[in-house]
Design an enzyme around this catalytic site. Structure first.
Site, PDB file in Angstrom:
ATOM      1  N   CYS A 379      37.029  51.191  42.696  1.00  0.00           N
ATOM      2  CA  CYS A 379      36.576  51.535  44.142  1.00  0.00           C
ATOM      3  C   CYS A 379      36.041  53.038  44.296  1.00  0.00           C
ATOM      4  O   CYS A 379      35.091  52.976  44.104  1.00  0.00           O
ATOM      5  CB  CYS A 379      38.021  51.338  44.723  1.00  0.00           C
ATOM      6  SG  CYS A 379      37.935  51.067  46.241  1.00  0.00           S
ATOM      7  N   HIS A 515      38.620  45.720  43.113  1.00  0.00           N
ATOM      8  CA  HIS A 515      39.886  46.009  42.363  1.00  0.00           C
ATOM      9  C   HIS A 515      40.261  44.759  41.384  1.00  0.00           C
ATOM     10  O   HIS A 515      41.118  44.066  41.443  1.00  0.00           O
ATOM     11  CB  HIS A 515      41.185  46.417  43.164  1.00  0.00           C
ATOM     12  CG  HIS A 515      41.113  47.642  44.068  1.00  0.00           C
ATOM     13  ND1 HIS A 515      41.624  48.676  43.899  1.00  0.00           N
ATOM     14  CD2 HIS A 515      40.325  47.635  45.302  1.00  0.00           C
ATOM     15  CE1 HIS A 515      41.273  49.639  44.608  1.00  0.00           C
ATOM     16  NE2 HIS A 515      40.526  49.060  45.563  1.00  0.00           N
ATOM     17  N   GLU A 517      42.104  45.025  38.900  1.00  0.00           N
ATOM     18  CA  GLU A 517      43.745  45.040  38.449  1.00  0.00           C
ATOM     19  C   GLU A 517      44.578  43.970  38.964  1.00  0.00           C
ATOM     20  O   GLU A 517      45.716  43.553  38.678  1.00  0.00           O
ATOM     21  CB  GLU A 517      44.143  46.439  38.888  1.00  0.00           C
ATOM     22  CG  GLU A 517      44.345  47.041  39.943  1.00  0.00           C
ATOM     23  CD  GLU A 517      43.215  47.557  40.803  1.00  0.00           C
ATOM     24  OE1 GLU A 517      43.402  48.482  41.600  1.00  0.00           O
ATOM     25  OE2 GLU A 517      42.117  47.217  40.205  1.00  0.00           O
TER      26      GLU A 517
END
EC number: 6.3.4.2
Length: 545
Positions: A379, A515, A517
């Site tokens: 990001c 993102h 994750e």
């Protein structure tokens, strides 16, 4: 089958790990072939965590459908295969907002709006909606029994238990058994008082999960059962362990799942926890250790980057490596210089907002690029990599983002004013839009470039990843960056927005606007994090030229 409910409450102190306990129980039940979902009820007044400080609240976890939610939903998705949605998390603020909107529309036909029944009914309706279509809905209530903010939620789950019937509801209460080293014993009195408080609100717990540093002697279990009005087998010990992924097996060994399925009258096979045994085995059998330098703004609270931390560990598991995270405040990089980055095997710059520490992040990206150190930008981490490349490689000396310099004359990163949302509809924003609920958020399609590192890692040309941002690469200046050597390896569905960039003359320099994750799990890992950790090992062992 009618949905069954397991309500998880907490007592004595906060931060006992209700989310971990709920996720672990869900993992066992899922392993028995049941369709399980988990809801998180947050008593705070904010409508959602989207505009809350990560230092106070921890990370904001983003779901596929674009909900900005509590970080516990990240735990849930890492434990079970069910994907969370906006229905899986709601707050007092959200409940009151909806009730007031209904009142303004006249839905209540002029009735006096009260906590009971209007607020409690709204809570119950949301719980039922969140659990619809699933065999079991585990509902975690944030906060601690006795908090003023929690009372409407406790009353709501009490009422819901009456409505659906006691054979369709389990109340599970998580408490702390303090261990006094000087006396050499655990103390049960705080648990007794916590249960007493819960019972005074009309809820008799069916199961007690007791957190403790040490094993509980059998006589103490008998005492807890007697004074808290539960059976001895319903007193479950949740002892401190060195890995949260050991907890499903720990709870199963004490028969927690069996208590639940018998109470609900469910006929299902024994749980197969072989996947979790594999995860625990991978944790215990590592042959490497790598140090990842995480350069961020909220490093004083690791929970601000909870999903990133976990995704790095997952990447380590899939590479037989333990991962040590060195948290580096980006402001320290500005003050002390890049020397504090020395000794790390790879550098990660995670997402964030605001100008504070931004030049430190840019310096970190430069240090990684120049010194051929593996770099993963997420990001904002991609945006600072773009800014650094523009300034120091592409010759745009005044390059910046309009987020930090509104009148920048070389804005390589700017506000997105228009994009396609998850349904394919066009969304628009301006500089005057509210901060809350106005970002490009949720799962979006991304096209990968064949022959790129990311294409090789994912093994496919189309992926879906979750976003949470307002700013993007400025396409007007992109040709200058590409001419200087930057390669765009991922584009949005309409191919108008840059999603991933790579630097080809670097061993491993990858940055994404999304993102990754949020979709990493301990059982599967994530392509980017697996590749990133492998590159860190290769760098450490001198495999890069």
């Amino acid at each position: 089958m009618t949905t069954k409910y397991i309500f998880v409450t907490g007592g004595v102190v906060s931060s006992l790990g209700k989310g971990i306990a709920a996720g672990s129980l869900a993992a066992i039940l899922e392993a028995r072939g049941l369709d399980v979902t988990i809801l998180k009820l947050d008593p705070y007044i904010n409508v959602d965590p989207g505009t809350m400080s990560p230092i106070q609240h921890g990370e904001v976890f983003v779901t596929d459908d674009g909900a900005e939610t509590d970080l516990d939903l990240g735990h849930y998705e890492r434990y079970i295969r069910t994907r969370m949605t906006a229905r899986n998390n709601f707050t007092t603020g959200r409940v009151y907002s909806e009730v007031m909107a209904k009142e303004r529309r006249g839905d209540y036909l002029g009735a006096t709006i009260q906590v009971i029944p209007h607020i409690t009914n709204e809570i119950q309706e949301r719980i039922v909606a969140g659990g619809k279509g699933h065999d079991i809905a585990i509902v975690e209530l944030g906060g601690t029994v006795g908090d003023i903010e929690s009372q409407p939620f406790l009353e709501a789950i009490r009422q819901l238990g009456l409505k659906v019937g006691r054979d369709s509801v389990i109340y599970m209460h998580l408490t702390l058994l303090p261990y006094l080293k000087t006396a050499g014993e655990v103390k049960t009195k705080p648990t007794q008082h916590s249960v007493k408080e819960l019972r005074s609100l009309g809820i008799q717990p069916d199961i007690l999960v007791c957190r403790s540093e040490v094993n509980i002697p059998i006589n103490e279990r008998v005492k807890i059962a007697l004074f808290c009005n539960v059976t001895e087998k319903s007193v479950i010990l949740l002892r401190d362990v060195d890995s949260i992924y050991k907890i499903p097996a720990l709870l199963k060994a004490q028969g927690l799942d069996e208590i639940c399925v018998k109470r609900f009258g469910l006929d299902c096979p024994e749980a197969d926890l072989s996947e979790w045994a594999q995860v625990v085995s991978e944790e215990a059998n590592t042959s490497n250790e790598v140090i990842i330098g995480m350069v961020g703004k909220y490093t004083e609270l690791p929970d601000a980057y909870k999903s990133v931390n976990e995704a790095l560990k997952h990447g380590g598991l899939k590479n037989a490596a333990s991962v040590k995270i060195k948290y580096i405040d980006s402001q320290d990089v500005e003050v002390r210089g890049v020397s504090i980055l020395e000794g790390v095997d790879a550098i990660l710059v995670p997402g964030g907002f605001g100008e504070r520490g931004i030049e430190g992040k840019i310096l970190a990206a430069q240090y990684a690029r120049v010194n051929k150190i593996p770099y993963l930008g997420i990001c904002l981490g991609m945006q600072v990599a773009i800014i650094e490349f523009a300034r120091n490689v592409a010759g745009l000396k005044n390059a910046h983002s309009t987020e930090f310099e509104a009148n920048c004359d070389q804005p390589v990163v700017g506000l997105i004013t228009e994009w396609l949302d998850k349904t394919g509809e066009v969304e628009q924003r301006t500089e005057n839009s509210d901060l809350g609920g106005t970002m490009r958020v949720g799962a979006q399609l991304c096209h990968l470039k064949k022959g790129s590192k990311v294409f090789d890692m994912y093994g496919t040309k189309e992926i879906f990843e979750r976003h949470r941002h307002r700013y993007e690469v400025n396409n007007n200046l992109l040709p200058i960056l590409e001419k200087a050597g930057l390669v765009v390896t991922g584009l949005s569905e309409d191919k108008k927005l840059v999603e991933i960039i790579e630097i080809p003359n670097h061993p491993w320099f990858v940055a994404s606007q999304f993102h990754p994750e949020f979709t990493s799990t301990p059982r599967d890992g994530h392509p980017l994090f697996k590749g990133f950790i492998k590159s860190a090992i290769d760098h450490q062992q001198g495999r890069f030229e």
